[in-house]
Design a protein around this motif. Sequence first.
Motif, PDB file in Angstrom:
ATOM      1  N   ARG A  58     -16.374 -29.916  35.703  1.00  0.00           N
ATOM      2  CA  ARG A  58     -16.401 -31.029  36.503  1.00  0.00           C
ATOM      3  C   ARG A  58     -16.222 -32.285  35.622  1.00  0.00           C
ATOM      4  NH1 ARG A  58     -20.873 -31.822  40.022  1.00  0.00           N
ATOM      5  NH2 ARG A  58     -20.044 -34.137  40.357  1.00  0.00           N
TER       6      ARG A  58
ATOM      7  N   ARG B  41     -13.265 -33.912  37.567  1.00  0.00           N
ATOM      8  CA  ARG B  41     -13.710 -34.938  38.069  1.00  0.00           C
ATOM      9  C   ARG B  41     -13.904 -34.982  39.742  1.00  0.00           C
ATOM     10  NH1 ARG B  41      -9.231 -39.131  35.330  1.00  0.00           N
ATOM     11  NH2 ARG B  41      -9.742 -38.425  33.107  1.00  0.00           N
ATOM     12  N   ASN B  42     -14.037 -34.031  40.299  1.00  0.00           N
ATOM     13  CA  ASN B  42     -14.706 -33.543  41.584  1.00  0.00           C
ATOM     14  C   ASN B  42     -15.017 -32.079  41.635  1.00  0.00           C
ATOM     15  OD1 ASN B  42     -12.858 -32.017  43.302  1.00  0.00           O
ATOM     16  ND2 ASN B  42     -11.408 -33.702  42.880  1.00  0.00           N
ATOM     17  N   ARG B  43     -16.048 -31.945  42.282  1.00  0.00           N
ATOM     18  CA  ARG B  43     -16.934 -30.836  42.570  1.00  0.00           C
ATOM     19  C   ARG B  43     -15.971 -29.649  43.169  1.00  0.00           C
ATOM     20  NH1 ARG B  43     -22.698 -31.107  44.891  1.00  0.00           N
ATOM     21  NH2 ARG B  43     -22.690 -32.344  43.175  1.00  0.00           N
TER      22      ARG B  43
ATOM     23  N   LEU C 242     -14.926 -40.504  40.460  1.00  0.00           N
ATOM     24  CA  LEU C 242     -16.413 -39.773  40.329  1.00  0.00           C
ATOM     25  C   LEU C 242     -17.534 -40.762  40.814  1.00  0.00           C
ATOM     26  CD1 LEU C 242     -16.804 -37.754  37.044  1.00  0.00           C
ATOM     27  CD2 LEU C 242     -16.612 -37.028  39.365  1.00  0.00           C
TER      28      LEU C 242
ATOM     29  N   HIS D 118     -18.767 -39.299  43.831  1.00  0.00           N
ATOM     30  CA  HIS D 118     -19.600 -37.822  43.662  1.00  0.00           C
ATOM     31  C   HIS D 118     -20.503 -38.052  42.429  1.00  0.00           C
ATOM     32  CE1 HIS D 118     -16.336 -35.984  46.110  1.00  0.00           C
ATOM     33  NE2 HIS D 118     -15.613 -36.488  45.454  1.00  0.00           N
TER      34      HIS D 118
END
Length: 161
Positions: free
Chosen positions: A28, A32-34, A87, A90
């Motif tokens: 992550r 930088r994103n799921r 991020l 998120h």
Amino acid sequence: MASLQPPSSSPDAGTVLGCLPRLRLYARALRRNREDADDLVQDTLERAWSRAGLWQGVGDMRTWLFSIMHNLHVDALRRGRLDFVDLDEHIPEIPVAATQAERLALRDLHKALVALPAEQCEVLLLVALDGMAYAEIAQALGIPIGTVMSRLAPGRERLRG
């Protein structure tokens, strides 16, 4: 039909599963994103699984898995296959609602980490998030220990600023 289980004599099958939370956290931070992070973890596990015959010779499974993840990430960067998202879109799941001050502190930390050069950020995250020793980081990233230290010191200094 291929077996879906690693060799039963392998003591490291449980170790691989035990590494999942830390692998996900590091992925992550890198991606930088799921969704991209989950893909990276899956690719890492797939690569490790396909080499299950080598598990007996692996000295430190955690370091080996982080090394695989790092190499897959660097390969994707070189191919230009990554599109990073902010991020802030998120926000990490926090079990207790954060106060406004805590959310601002997390946002500031995120901005500071994103501003670091990738090499410094990787080393800093492995020390801070996973508590890896310098030698483990050097092995995982395929760099000398001195390089780990020379990347970590300025990264820490920039975060303090």
